[in-house]
Design a protein around this motif. Structure first.
Motif, PDB file in Angstrom:
ATOM      1  N   SER A  19       0.736  -1.243  -0.132  1.00 17.76           N
ATOM      2  CA  SER A  19       0.132   0.076  -0.104  1.00 17.76           C
ATOM      3  C   SER A  19       0.882   1.310   0.045  1.00 17.76           C
ATOM      4  O   SER A  19       1.848   1.348   0.671  1.00 17.76           O
ATOM      5  CB  SER A  19      -1.039  -0.067   1.152  1.00 17.76           C
ATOM      6  N   GLY A  69      -3.877   0.774  -2.409  1.00 15.85           N
ATOM      7  CA  GLY A  69      -3.852   1.837  -1.611  1.00 15.85           C
ATOM      8  C   GLY A  69      -4.726   1.589  -0.200  1.00 15.85           C
ATOM      9  O   GLY A  69      -4.777   0.345   0.137  1.00 15.85           O
ATOM     10  N   PRO A  72      -3.972   4.053  -4.981  1.00 15.12           N
ATOM     11  CA  PRO A  72      -2.650   4.548  -5.027  1.00 15.12           C
ATOM     12  C   PRO A  72      -2.282   5.620  -6.027  1.00 15.12           C
ATOM     13  O   PRO A  72      -1.215   6.268  -5.853  1.00 15.12           O
ATOM     14  CB  PRO A  72      -2.027   3.164  -5.753  1.00 15.12           C
ATOM     15  N   ARG A  75      -1.277   9.125  -4.755  1.00 16.56           N
ATOM     16  CA  ARG A  75      -0.322   9.579  -4.206  1.00 16.56           C
ATOM     17  C   ARG A  75       0.611  10.388  -5.078  1.00 16.56           C
ATOM     18  O   ARG A  75       1.019  10.207  -6.225  1.00 16.56           O
ATOM     19  CB  ARG A  75       0.568   8.334  -3.712  1.00 16.56           C
ATOM     20  N   CYS A 268       1.216   1.199   4.102  1.00 21.20           N
ATOM     21  CA  CYS A 268       1.860   2.470   4.000  1.00 21.20           C
ATOM     22  C   CYS A 268       2.710   3.024   4.897  1.00 21.20           C
ATOM     23  O   CYS A 268       3.513   3.814   4.712  1.00 21.20           O
ATOM     24  CB  CYS A 268       0.773   3.599   3.332  1.00 21.20           C
TER      25      CYS A 268
END
Length: 334
Positions: A19, A69, A72, A75, A268
């Motif tokens: 992630s 995510g 994603p 980002r 993440c």
């Protein structure tokens, strides 16, 4: 240190889902609450740290990398990371680089993803009804998503649609979604809703639609045959003779798929979850940041894999949600 990653149940770990953000531009009702509090950006791994993390796993034998995510593609500068991972495809160390997305940003990034080496993507899409789509995503716009899918196919990406089976929501679209995917040469995978995170007033058990019933419904209109094919993920596949398309079923509740699990997830923030349906996790961010050498990180990865459980505890069979985990799917990685 060159030995492959083998868990306590003799499963080789060759698939990493990473992630890159917990943020998303949608607020799907089965995934997160409408007023989410996202993680402080300082807690997230930087793009350079994500590169180091994934590269360490690839050195240890991971062959498939899926970027997730949140969403994603929201980002900042995410293509820097995709382009960096492309070097592992070029060297042959990595077999596949893929992404799961809601397609909201695909019109911007589809060509760049293909150039980075991505060849297959999964798009999360639960309805083709514009109003229902707005309702279930809270913030989403269906035309934007469909434009993204068009862009992905135009760029040469193979698109698979992931649809969460939701009782009372998209039951009436089973055949509509199937025929739409067939008309566009897209495979389709149905997913049972999983009990993850506080989603406000939504009823988990009320959302649950068993994929045993989905398959039975398909068999009323199509000739359905089982396929032995696996793509490294948890889906089991069938083929519809009339359309030729492949239909996948991800059934964490009605049929546990843990015996062949070769996957781990890294969030993440650098936590590794060796099972989606368990709370147990290990910190990899600390070892990553503690040294410029990757030796400590690789040791921490091996220690985490040694704790991988046999399977998860998701269970709806007693007319209630058992095995629920507290974290949101957007944090763990969809």
């Amino acid at each position: 240190m060159d030995a492959p990653l083998i868990d306590p149940f003799a499963r080789a770990i060759e698939y990493l889902r990473i992630s890159v953000t917990d943020r998303c531009d949608f607020r799907c009702v089965y995934c997160m609450s409408e007023n989410m509090t996202f993680l402080p950006k300082k807690d997230l791994l930087s793009l350079e740290e994500l590169d180091r993390m994934c590269s360490a796993f690839i050195r240890l034998g991971v062959k498939k990398l899926r970027v997730t995510g949140g969403e994603p593609l929201v980002r900042r500068d995410i293509m820097t990371f995709f382009n960096a991972m492309g070097r592992h495809l070029d060297s042959g160390a990595l077999d596949e680089l893929t992404v799961t997305t809601n397609a909201s940003q695909l019109a911007r990034f589809a060509k760049d993803l293909y150039a980075a080496g991505v060849r297959r993507i999964n798009v999360s899409l639960d309805t083709l009804n514009e109003q229902k789509f707005a309702d279930i995503t809270r913030w989403g716009r269906l035309p934007q998503v469909l434009k993204g899918i068009d862009a992905a196919q135009d760029a040469g990406l193979r698109v698979k649609i992931n649809t969460v089976a939701l009782k009372g929501f998209n039951e009436d679209e089973l055949f509509t979604l199937t025929e739409w995917c067939a008309s566009r040469d897209m495979d389709l995978t149905f997913i049972e809703v999983m009990p993850m995170g506080d989603i406000g007033n939504e009823d988990r058990f009320g959302q649950y639609w068993s994929l045993k019933d989905v398959r039975a419904r398909l068999e009323e209109s199509y000739s359905v045959s089982d396929l032995s094919e696996r793509t490294g993920g948890p889906a089991r596949y069938v083929q519809l003779s009339e359309t030729g398309q492949k239909i996948g079923f991800i059934t964490p509740l009605s049929h546990n798929f843990c015996e062949s699990c070769n996957r781990v997830r890294v969030t993440c923030t650098g936590d590794i979850y060796t099972c989606l349906g368990q709370e147990g996790h290990s910190d990899l961010r600390g070892p990553l940041r503690s040294s410029e050498s990757d030796a400590i990180l690789e040791e921490a990865i091996r220690a985490a894999i040694a704790l991988k459980p046999r399977g998860h505890d998701f269970d709806y069979s007693r007319q209630r949600v058992d095995g629920q985990v507290s974290r949101h799917m957007s944090h763990t990685g969809g």
